[in-house]
Design a protein around this motif. Sequence first.
Motif, mmCIF file in Angstrom:
data_model
loop_
_atom_site.group_PDB
_atom_site.id
_atom_site.type_symbol
_atom_site.label_atom_id
_atom_site.label_comp_id
_atom_site.label_asym_id
_atom_site.label_seq_id
_atom_site.Cartn_x
_atom_site.Cartn_y
_atom_site.Cartn_z
ATOM 1 N N ILE A 72 79.475 -17.548 13.158
ATOM 2 C CA ILE A 72 78.128 -17.624 12.581
ATOM 3 C C ILE A 72 78.138 -17.066 11.158
ATOM 4 O O ILE A 72 77.582 -17.680 10.239
ATOM 5 C CB ILE A 72 77.109 -16.875 13.456
ATOM 6 N N VAL A 73 78.769 -15.915 10.970
ATOM 7 C CA VAL A 73 78.849 -15.301 9.637
ATOM 8 C C VAL A 73 79.547 -16.254 8.663
ATOM 9 O O VAL A 73 79.076 -16.478 7.547
ATOM 10 C CB VAL A 73 79.584 -13.944 9.688
ATOM 11 N N PHE A 118 69.676 5.013 15.023
ATOM 12 C CA PHE A 118 69.348 3.656 15.445
ATOM 13 C C PHE A 118 69.931 3.371 16.826
ATOM 14 O O PHE A 118 69.240 2.852 17.710
ATOM 15 C CB PHE A 118 69.870 2.647 14.420
ATOM 16 N N ALA A 119 71.197 3.719 17.025
ATOM 17 C CA ALA A 119 71.846 3.491 18.324
ATOM 18 C C ALA A 119 71.107 4.229 19.432
ATOM 19 O O ALA A 119 70.897 3.679 20.519
ATOM 20 C CB ALA A 119 73.308 3.924 18.262
ATOM 21 N N ASN A 120 70.687 5.448 19.172
ATOM 22 C CA ASN A 120 69.918 6.207 20.159
ATOM 23 C C ASN A 120 68.578 5.540 20.441
ATOM 24 O O ASN A 120 68.145 5.456 21.589
ATOM 25 C CB ASN A 120 69.706 7.648 19.694
ATOM 26 N N LEU A 121 67.930 5.053 19.397
ATOM 27 C CA LEU A 121 66.624 4.410 19.539
ATOM 28 C C LEU A 121 66.687 3.155 20.400
ATOM 29 O O LEU A 121 65.805 2.906 21.212
ATOM 30 C CB LEU A 121 66.059 4.070 18.156
ATOM 31 N N VAL A 122 67.751 2.358 20.221
ATOM 32 C CA VAL A 122 67.879 1.114 20.984
ATOM 33 C C VAL A 122 68.753 1.284 22.226
ATOM 34 O O VAL A 122 69.089 0.302 22.893
ATOM 35 C CB VAL A 122 68.398 -0.049 20.102
ATOM 36 N N ASN A 123 69.126 2.537 22.518
ATOM 37 C CA ASN A 123 69.833 2.873 23.744
ATOM 38 C C ASN A 123 71.159 2.119 23.905
ATOM 39 O O ASN A 123 71.376 1.409 24.886
ATOM 40 C CB ASN A 123 68.922 2.649 24.961
ATOM 41 N N THR A 124 72.022 2.291 22.913
ATOM 42 C CA THR A 124 73.343 1.662 22.985
ATOM 43 C C THR A 124 74.387 2.561 22.347
ATOM 44 O O THR A 124 74.058 3.457 21.575
ATOM 45 C CB THR A 124 73.350 0.277 22.299
ATOM 46 N N LYS A 125 75.620 2.314 22.666
ATOM 47 C CA LYS A 125 76.744 3.019 22.050
ATOM 48 C C LYS A 125 77.540 2.088 21.130
ATOM 49 O O LYS A 125 78.400 2.530 20.383
ATOM 50 C CB LYS A 125 77.691 3.583 23.113
ATOM 51 N N LYS A 126 77.272 0.765 21.215
ATOM 52 C CA LYS A 126 77.978 -0.222 20.403
ATOM 53 C C LYS A 126 76.969 -1.086 19.643
ATOM 54 O O LYS A 126 75.938 -1.470 20.195
ATOM 55 C CB LYS A 126 78.844 -1.137 21.265
ATOM 56 N N ILE A 127 77.336 -1.396 18.407
ATOM 57 C CA ILE A 127 76.482 -2.228 17.569
ATOM 58 C C ILE A 127 77.331 -3.318 16.935
ATOM 59 O O ILE A 127 78.377 -3.037 16.343
ATOM 60 C CB ILE A 127 75.814 -1.396 16.454
ATOM 61 N N MET A 128 76.887 -4.566 17.079
ATOM 62 C CA MET A 128 77.520 -5.687 16.391
ATOM 63 C C MET A 128 76.943 -5.730 14.990
ATOM 64 O O MET A 128 75.723 -5.663 14.812
ATOM 65 C CB MET A 128 77.225 -6.999 17.116
ATOM 66 N N ILE A 129 77.807 -5.829 13.993
ATOM 67 C CA ILE A 129 77.366 -5.891 12.601
ATOM 68 C C ILE A 129 77.793 -7.232 12.020
ATOM 69 O O ILE A 129 78.970 -7.587 12.040
ATOM 70 C CB ILE A 129 77.965 -4.742 11.774
ATOM 71 N N LEU A 130 76.800 -7.972 11.519
ATOM 72 C CA LEU A 130 77.057 -9.240 10.865
ATOM 73 C C LEU A 130 76.771 -9.079 9.376
ATOM 74 O O LEU A 130 75.603 -8.887 8.998
ATOM 75 C CB LEU A 130 76.171 -10.352 11.435
ATOM 76 N N GLN A 145 78.693 -12.850 -1.214
ATOM 77 C CA GLN A 145 79.310 -12.837 0.109
ATOM 78 C C GLN A 145 80.145 -11.584 0.312
ATOM 79 O O GLN A 145 80.726 -11.052 -0.626
ATOM 80 C CB GLN A 145 80.207 -14.064 0.299
ATOM 81 N N LEU A 146 80.203 -11.165 1.559
ATOM 82 C CA LEU A 146 81.108 -10.081 1.954
ATOM 83 C C LEU A 146 82.248 -10.732 2.722
ATOM 84 O O LEU A 146 82.903 -11.595 2.207
ATOM 85 C CB LEU A 146 80.341 -9.023 2.757
ATOM 86 N N THR A 147 82.443 -10.364 3.967
ATOM 87 C CA THR A 147 83.534 -10.959 4.744
ATOM 88 C C THR A 147 83.005 -12.095 5.611
ATOM 89 O O THR A 147 81.810 -12.279 5.772
ATOM 90 C CB THR A 147 84.197 -9.904 5.662
ATOM 91 N N ASP A 148 83.927 -12.861 6.194
ATOM 92 C CA ASP A 148 83.579 -13.987 7.072
ATOM 93 C C ASP A 148 83.699 -13.586 8.538
ATOM 94 O O ASP A 148 83.970 -14.438 9.383
ATOM 95 C CB ASP A 148 84.519 -15.161 6.817
ATOM 96 N N ARG A 149 83.504 -12.326 8.848
ATOM 97 C CA ARG A 149 83.641 -11.933 10.247
ATOM 98 C C ARG A 149 82.616 -10.869 10.615
ATOM 99 O O ARG A 149 82.077 -10.200 9.768
ATOM 100 C CB ARG A 149 85.050 -11.443 10.528
ATOM 101 N N ALA A 150 82.373 -10.773 11.898
ATOM 102 C CA ALA A 150 81.488 -9.753 12.460
ATOM 103 C C ALA A 150 82.322 -8.565 12.895
ATOM 104 O O ALA A 150 83.548 -8.660 13.051
ATOM 105 C CB ALA A 150 80.717 -10.330 13.640
#
Length: 114
Positions: free
Chosen positions: A90-91, A53-65, A104-109
């Motif tokens: 937001i989360v 996925f990271a290669n497809l969207v051309n990034t090395k970092k991904i924000m996960i919410l 619910q999981l955690t309250d942070r990204a």
Amino acid sequence: WETAENNVRKETEIIQLSGFPMSAEECEMFVISNKSRFRGASAVLNKKVIKAFANLVNTKKIMILPSSIHEMILIPCHDCEYDIESCSEIVKLVNENEVELTEQLTDRAYIIEV
């Protein structure tokens, strides 16, 4: 363990969302889950899919919410334009107002580097 990882890998799907701006500009948002969309948040642990996925969207970092136990939201971080504190807020707000307590999981990204 290997069988469990293979099962997660086979079931993982990433779908692009549209129409959900986080600022004045549109951003890319994707949902990662399993094919049944039931208890699929663990799909984010699928390292091979996340790397592809990271290669497809051309990034090395991904924000996960964390969205719920069923899914997670992925936002490609291009030049770190997203603030971890704002995304965490937001989360937290979505958890308080939209997600059942038992789902619910955690309250942070989080930001992961691939």
